[in-house]
Design an enzyme around this catalytic site. Structure first.
Site, PDB file in Angstrom:
ATOM      1  N   ASP A 173       0.022  -7.385   1.384  1.00 42.44           N
ATOM      2  CA  ASP A 173       0.716  -6.210   1.287  1.00 42.44           C
ATOM      3  C   ASP A 173       1.694  -6.221   1.736  1.00 42.44           C
ATOM      4  O   ASP A 173       2.634  -5.879   2.588  1.00 42.44           O
ATOM      5  CB  ASP A 173      -0.440  -5.325   2.921  1.00 42.44           C
ATOM      6  CG  ASP A 173       0.086  -4.079   2.522  1.00 42.44           C
ATOM      7  OD1 ASP A 173       0.142  -3.256   1.249  1.00 42.44           O
ATOM      8  OD2 ASP A 173      -0.254  -3.676   3.478  1.00 42.44           O
ATOM      9  N   HIS A 199       0.473  -1.340  -0.031  1.00 44.81           N
ATOM     10  CA  HIS A 199      -0.034   0.146  -0.079  1.00 44.81           C
ATOM     11  C   HIS A 199       0.822   1.197   0.007  1.00 44.81           C
ATOM     12  O   HIS A 199       1.011   2.156  -0.451  1.00 44.81           O
ATOM     13  CB  HIS A 199      -0.709  -0.001   1.541  1.00 44.81           C
ATOM     14  CG  HIS A 199      -0.129   0.164   2.640  1.00 44.81           C
ATOM     15  ND1 HIS A 199      -0.092  -0.890   3.807  1.00 44.81           N
ATOM     16  CD2 HIS A 199      -0.218   1.519   2.871  1.00 44.81           C
ATOM     17  CE1 HIS A 199       0.966   0.072   4.842  1.00 44.81           C
ATOM     18  NE2 HIS A 199       0.426   1.437   4.369  1.00 44.81           N
ATOM     19  N   SER A 230       5.056   2.740   7.820  1.00 45.43           N
ATOM     20  CA  SER A 230       4.817   1.455   7.179  1.00 45.43           C
ATOM     21  C   SER A 230       5.952   0.738   6.249  1.00 45.43           C
ATOM     22  O   SER A 230       6.344   2.290   5.305  1.00 45.43           O
ATOM     23  CB  SER A 230       3.654   1.372   6.220  1.00 45.43           C
ATOM     24  OG  SER A 230       2.244   1.524   7.239  1.00 45.43           O
TER      25      SER A 230
END
Length: 386
Positions: free
Chosen positions: A153, A123, A227
């Site tokens: 992911d 993402h 992230s």
């Protein structure tokens, strides 16, 4: 007589009081049970384990291998809100003037090898036209996407620089709840930041984040920009890739999730070798064996999962599985959890044969299926593509 009582009274009374005190303090002396609470005390040889005063050595080892990502992509936007009006589009169609603008976002990544392979979250890089990698030593370069896996992911990037500081790989399958962890990343774009916490839980799933979930939960502060960054142990070894947080405010609330490094490495190696993640596939949809279904099938107290859907001409259909079959085991492994069983199938190489034990109409059957290659997930269309 009264003189005798007066003469012997005080000594007698004193003796009785002393006897009562002794009985109360040491009841075992007269054969009565002790009233003390039986507490288990640690032996005097036991030492209290203490952690290090500083984790600077772990940070020194791991931090150079964690990089900042700056991604940009071009998006088309109508020049005026009036152009989005349905009546306006009715006359002019889709041939309306649009403005092109750059959107940027932040993230982190981990240098996995001296050859320049990086791991981050899908993402973070999805749809990016440009990915800038900023190393801790001040160097900057552009990265290219080798491949991605939306179902976990994860994304694999490649940079071409010399003398890259690759991170040391730890073992995510040997961590314990309570172990100290450090989260390293670039929260809110302020620059590389290290936060500390512990392993709060392992094996978290059914969170609705990915198709394949086996998260490490930590209370080390993870914020937007973290992230794709590293979750390391107290020795600086990588144990996870930071991915998501549970938050009602958008910031850290002590519940963060990381993808175990064991799973991340499997995905990375498959992408580097094959350009995609190779997963086994049966072509079925399953649902839990609820108490009501178990009663209707006469299977109270037995674990199983129910076949709720079958893909036409898929491996399961060719093997003879039918709607309503209750799968008891796959290759001898009990099938009490649908997600766990499908993950088990995903780890099997395509073209391998497996044994599936099912119950159909009260009869127990054994079927043999040849595992297929799981097709890639359908891409999500953007507003411009719809």
């Amino acid at each position: 007589m009264f003189k005798a009582l007066r003469y012997f009274g005080w000594p007698l009374l004193t003796g009785v009081l002393i006897a009562l005190l002794i009985i109360q303090r040491f009841p075992q002396w007269v054969g009565l049970p002790s009233q003390d609470v039986n507490l288990q005390q640690a032996p005097q040889t036991t030492k209290i384990m203490q952690g290090p005063v500083s984790y600077a050595d772990a940070v020194t080892l791991a931090a150079p291998a964690v990089v900042n990502l700056y991604t940009t992509k071009v998006v088309n936007k109508s020049a005026h809100p009036l152009f989005e009006d349905p009546q306006f589009r009715r006359f002019f169609g889709d041939n309306l003037p649009k403005q092109r603008r750059w959107e940027s976002s932040l993230g982190s990544a981990v240098i996995m090898s001296p050859e320049g392979y990086l791991l981050t979250n899908n993402h973070v890089t999805s749809g990016a036209d440009q990915i800038v990698v900023a190393l801790k030593d001040g160097r900057e370069t552009l990265a290219r996407v080798i491949g991605n896996d939306p179902e976990t992911d994860l994304a694999v990037l490649k940079i071409d620089l010399k003398n890259l500081p690759a991170i040391t790989i730890g073992r995510s399958d040997s961590i314990h709840i309570g172990d100290v962890t450090l989260a390293i990343g670039n929260p809110f774009g302020v620059g590389q930041t290290v936060t500390m916490g512990i392993i709060s839980a392992t094996g978290r799933n059914q969170l609705g984040l990915n198709n394949y979930e086996d998260f490490i939960q930590t209370d080390a502060a993870i914020n937007p920009g973290n992230s794709g960054g590293a979750l390391v142990d107290a020795n600086g070894n990588l144990v996870g890739i930071n991915t998501a947080i549970f938050s009602k405010s958008g910031g850290s609330q002590g519940i963060g999730f990381a993808i175990p490094v064991k799973l991340a490495l499997e995905v990375m190696k498959s992408i580097v070798e094959h350009g995609q993640v190779i997963r086994g596939w049966l072509g079925i949809e399953v649902q839990p064996l609820s108490q009501e279904l178990a009663e209707s099938f006469g299977m109270q107290g037995r674990p199983g999962i129910v076949v709720a859907g079958i893909f036409r001409d898929g491996p399961a259909a060719r093997a003879g599985l039918q709607l309503g079959d209750v799968i008891l085991s796959i290759n001898g492994e009990p099938a009490g959890d649908g997600r766990k069983s499908m993950n088990q199938v995903a780890r099997i190489k395509p073209n391998e044969k497996i044994t599936i034990e099912v119950v159909r109409n009260g009869q127990q059957l054994k079927l043999v299926a040849e595992v297929g290659l799981r097709p890639p997930p359908a891409p999500v269309a953007t507003k411009e593509e719809k």
